[in-house]
Design a protein around this motif. Structure first.
Motif, PDB file in Angstrom:
ATOM      1  N   PHE A 279       1.227 -10.362  13.310  1.00 30.72           N
ATOM      2  CA  PHE A 279       1.579 -11.739  13.704  1.00 30.72           C
ATOM      3  C   PHE A 279       0.931 -12.156  15.024  1.00 30.72           C
ATOM      4  O   PHE A 279       1.535 -12.867  15.818  1.00 30.72           O
ATOM      5  CB  PHE A 279       3.101 -11.904  13.792  1.00 30.72           C
ATOM      6  CG  PHE A 279       3.802 -11.607  12.503  1.00 30.72           C
ATOM      7  CD1 PHE A 279       3.675 -12.459  11.416  1.00 30.72           C
ATOM      8  CD2 PHE A 279       4.570 -10.462  12.364  1.00 30.72           C
ATOM      9  CE1 PHE A 279       4.303 -12.184  10.213  1.00 30.72           C
ATOM     10  CE2 PHE A 279       5.207 -10.173  11.159  1.00 30.72           C
ATOM     11  CZ  PHE A 279       5.077 -11.031  10.092  1.00 30.72           C
ATOM     12  N   ASP A 280      -0.314 -11.738  15.221  1.00 34.20           N
ATOM     13  CA  ASP A 280      -1.086 -12.168  16.386  1.00 34.20           C
ATOM     14  C   ASP A 280      -2.093 -13.216  15.899  1.00 34.20           C
ATOM     15  O   ASP A 280      -3.269 -12.930  15.672  1.00 34.20           O
ATOM     16  CB  ASP A 280      -1.800 -10.976  17.017  1.00 34.20           C
ATOM     17  CG  ASP A 280      -2.356 -11.294  18.403  1.00 34.20           C
ATOM     18  OD1 ASP A 280      -2.368 -12.488  18.770  1.00 34.20           O
ATOM     19  OD2 ASP A 280      -2.762 -10.359  19.103  1.00 34.20           O
ATOM     20  N   PHE A 281      -1.606 -14.448  15.743  1.00 35.82           N
ATOM     21  CA  PHE A 281      -2.421 -15.490  15.115  1.00 35.82           C
ATOM     22  C   PHE A 281      -3.597 -15.919  15.988  1.00 35.82           C
ATOM     23  O   PHE A 281      -4.653 -16.271  15.475  1.00 35.82           O
ATOM     24  CB  PHE A 281      -1.548 -16.701  14.779  1.00 35.82           C
ATOM     25  CG  PHE A 281      -0.494 -16.410  13.760  1.00 35.82           C
ATOM     26  CD1 PHE A 281      -0.832 -16.162  12.452  1.00 35.82           C
ATOM     27  CD2 PHE A 281       0.842 -16.368  14.115  1.00 35.82           C
ATOM     28  CE1 PHE A 281       0.138 -15.881  11.497  1.00 35.82           C
ATOM     29  CE2 PHE A 281       1.825 -16.096  13.178  1.00 35.82           C
ATOM     30  CZ  PHE A 281       1.470 -15.845  11.864  1.00 35.82           C
ATOM     31  N   GLY A 282      -3.444 -15.911  17.284  1.00 36.38           N
ATOM     32  CA  GLY A 282      -4.532 -16.295  18.158  1.00 36.38           C
ATOM     33  C   GLY A 282      -5.697 -15.324  18.075  1.00 36.38           C
ATOM     34  O   GLY A 282      -6.862 -15.731  17.942  1.00 36.38           O
ATOM     35  N   TYR A 283      -5.390 -14.034  18.126  1.00 34.19           N
ATOM     36  CA  TYR A 283      -6.431 -13.008  18.047  1.00 34.19           C
ATOM     37  C   TYR A 283      -7.056 -12.990  16.653  1.00 34.19           C
ATOM     38  O   TYR A 283      -8.281 -12.847  16.511  1.00 34.19           O
ATOM     39  CB  TYR A 283      -5.825 -11.648  18.378  1.00 34.19           C
ATOM     40  CG  TYR A 283      -6.838 -10.569  18.658  1.00 34.19           C
ATOM     41  CD1 TYR A 283      -7.782 -10.711  19.671  1.00 34.19           C
ATOM     42  CD2 TYR A 283      -6.854  -9.389  17.915  1.00 34.19           C
ATOM     43  CE1 TYR A 283      -8.711  -9.723  19.929  1.00 34.19           C
ATOM     44  CE2 TYR A 283      -7.772  -8.394  18.169  1.00 34.19           C
ATOM     45  CZ  TYR A 283      -8.698  -8.569  19.170  1.00 34.19           C
ATOM     46  OH  TYR A 283      -9.619  -7.577  19.428  1.00 34.19           O
ATOM     47  N   GLY A 284      -6.224 -13.165  15.611  1.00 34.07           N
ATOM     48  CA  GLY A 284      -6.760 -13.236  14.257  1.00 34.07           C
ATOM     49  C   GLY A 284      -7.653 -14.446  14.048  1.00 34.07           C
ATOM     50  O   GLY A 284      -8.655 -14.373  13.330  1.00 34.07           O
ATOM     51  N   SER A 285      -7.329 -15.567  14.698  1.00 36.58           N
ATOM     52  CA  SER A 285      -8.180 -16.754  14.605  1.00 36.58           C
ATOM     53  C   SER A 285      -9.527 -16.525  15.270  1.00 36.58           C
ATOM     54  O   SER A 285     -10.562 -16.996  14.770  1.00 36.58           O
ATOM     55  CB  SER A 285      -7.473 -17.948  15.246  1.00 36.58           C
ATOM     56  OG  SER A 285      -6.278 -18.261  14.549  1.00 36.58           O
ATOM     57  N   ALA A 286      -9.538 -15.803  16.387  1.00 35.75           N
ATOM     58  CA  ALA A 286     -10.805 -15.471  17.045  1.00 35.75           C
ATOM     59  C   ALA A 286     -11.671 -14.609  16.129  1.00 35.75           C
ATOM     60  O   ALA A 286     -12.894 -14.807  16.032  1.00 35.75           O
ATOM     61  CB  ALA A 286     -10.539 -14.758  18.368  1.00 35.75           C
ATOM     62  N   MET A 287     -11.047 -13.656  15.422  1.00 38.07           N
ATOM     63  CA  MET A 287     -11.786 -12.853  14.449  1.00 38.07           C
ATOM     64  C   MET A 287     -12.377 -13.733  13.348  1.00 38.07           C
ATOM     65  O   MET A 287     -13.526 -13.541  12.931  1.00 38.07           O
ATOM     66  CB  MET A 287     -10.850 -11.817  13.819  1.00 38.07           C
ATOM     67  CG  MET A 287     -10.379 -10.724  14.736  1.00 38.07           C
ATOM     68  SD  MET A 287      -9.274  -9.588  13.832  1.00 38.07           S
ATOM     69  CE  MET A 287      -9.017  -8.321  15.078  1.00 38.07           C
ATOM     70  N   THR A 288     -11.599 -14.702  12.886  1.00 33.68           N
ATOM     71  CA  THR A 288     -12.057 -15.595  11.824  1.00 33.68           C
ATOM     72  C   THR A 288     -13.242 -16.438  12.269  1.00 33.68           C
ATOM     73  O   THR A 288     -14.205 -16.623  11.519  1.00 33.68           O
ATOM     74  CB  THR A 288     -10.901 -16.512  11.380  1.00 33.68           C
ATOM     75  OG1 THR A 288      -9.782 -15.720  10.981  1.00 33.68           O
ATOM     76  CG2 THR A 288     -11.321 -17.402  10.238  1.00 33.68           C
ATOM     77  N   VAL A 289     -13.187 -16.952  13.489  1.00 33.96           N
ATOM     78  CA  VAL A 289     -14.286 -17.782  14.000  1.00 33.96           C
ATOM     79  C   VAL A 289     -15.572 -16.973  14.076  1.00 33.96           C
ATOM     80  O   VAL A 289     -16.653 -17.438  13.670  1.00 33.96           O
ATOM     81  CB  VAL A 289     -13.909 -18.355  15.383  1.00 33.96           C
ATOM     82  CG1 VAL A 289     -15.126 -19.020  16.022  1.00 33.96           C
ATOM     83  CG2 VAL A 289     -12.773 -19.363  15.247  1.00 33.96           C
ATOM     84  N   ILE A 290     -15.489 -15.734  14.582  1.00 35.05           N
ATOM     85  CA  ILE A 290     -16.675 -14.884  14.662  1.00 35.05           C
ATOM     86  C   ILE A 290     -17.229 -14.602  13.268  1.00 35.05           C
ATOM     87  O   ILE A 290     -18.449 -14.634  13.039  1.00 35.05           O
ATOM     88  CB  ILE A 290     -16.345 -13.564  15.388  1.00 35.05           C
ATOM     89  CG1 ILE A 290     -15.962 -13.841  16.843  1.00 35.05           C
ATOM     90  CG2 ILE A 290     -17.524 -12.605  15.335  1.00 35.05           C
ATOM     91  CD1 ILE A 290     -17.059 -14.470  17.670  1.00 35.05           C
TER      92      ILE A 290
END
Length: 312
Positions: A279-290
């Motif tokens: 449930f670390d949505f911010g860090y997961g979103s950064a992974m998605t952007v990359i």
């Protein structure tokens, strides 16, 4: 300058001019009307989620509690995250392994279906049938086939005395990756076959007849006629195959669950674990952007290669 004795100025026929302009406007509006649904779907399911993910990547975004703006901290941590880059490296190895297999098998099937054989329609349906099966169902079926205790594959290998003991296909990274890749080739090569078959059927038979008259054998016809004229279909199938391989998720989640020891965790699986398991949505979103940036770069490179195949 004289325009001829039959020339009549356009302004003397304003009705026909207005009628022509009205038809042109309706023609343009009809084109826009056909495009709008696709644009709306693209915005709802791609552009808006991407923008939302890009915004979330600059926050510490827990599932419960206050969202805290942290700037580029997620990206700084991401570039130091060994597990993420290991997952990306494994995804790259899987893509390099699966793409040639899909293309070669799909091309062979397309050439067989394109030939004048009996019951071609039946074989085409049989080859395409695995594509219709959902990825979850296909993964569960092949997980049963690969089972080390009661799987069909180990049963026949033991019966034929090819191996002395059952192979734990999903328990070792050296066997799980080829096993999953074989399943994907079985399932998705029919889709590549359809793309290449459409390109083959677009090549005129007159070209082959002219080449045959000039003395070109089947191999030379394939090398100098079929492959060059099939280039758009080849690149389209490769683009779809590469993007699908980079986004691989369900087959590894079901068949290996990322194991053993995260050795078969794909980059999408890592994003899934970070976002919906921890449930670390911010860090997961950064992974998605990359990941989306990497996919965009791969797609642009492939499109440039398609436009200019002779250039490096």
């Amino acid at each position: 300058m004289s325009r001829g004795i039959n020339y009549v100025p356009r302004k003397q026929y304003p009705f026909f001019t207005r009628r022509t302009n009205r038809k042109r406007r309706k023609y343009k509006l009809s084109h826009i009307a056909f495009v709008i649904p696709a644009l709306l779907l693209n915005f709802v399911f791609f552009i808006y989620p991407f923008l939302q993910s890009a915004i979330m990547s600059f926050f510490d975004w827990p599932i419960i509690g206050e969202k805290l703006f942290i700037g580029f901290r997620n990206y700084v941590e991401l570039f130091q995250d060994v597990q993420y880059w290991n997952a990306l490296w494994f995804t790259l190895k899987y893509t390099i392994l699966i793409t040639p297999g899909l293309f070669i098998v799909g091309l062979v099937l397309a050439l067989l279906i394109n030939s004048r054989l009996r019951m071609v329609s039946l074989f085409r349906a049989i080859y395409f049938m695995p594509v219709v099966i959902s990825m979850v169902s296909a993964s569960l079926m092949w997980l049963w086939i690969y089972n080390d205790l009661y799987g069909l594959l180990n049963y026949y290998l033991l019966s034929l005395h090819i191996v002395q003991e059952p192979i734990h296909w999903m328990g070792d990274a050296s066997t799980s990756l080829p096993a999953v890749s074989f399943m994907i080739v079985w399932k998705m090569s029919g889709f590549t076959m359809v793309i290449l078959l459409s390109g083959l059927q677009g090549i005129s038979e007159d070209i082959y007849e002219s080449a045959q008259i000039d003395g070109a054998n089947k191999w030379k016809q394939f090398l100098y006629i079929t492959l060059p004229l099939l280039r758009p279909s080849i690149f389209l199938s490769l683009i779809i195959s590469v993007i699908g391989s980079v986004l691989a998720f369900e087959q590894f989640l079901i068949m290996t669950n990322g194991g053993p020891s995260h050795s078969t965790t794909t980059v999408v699986h890592e994003i899934y674990n970070t976002s919906f398991k921890y449930f670390d949505f911010g860090y997961g979103s950064a992974m998605t952007v990359i990941l989306l940036i990497i996919l965009g770069a791969i797609s642009i490179f492939q499109m440039k290669m398609m436009a200019n195949p002779g250039e490096s």
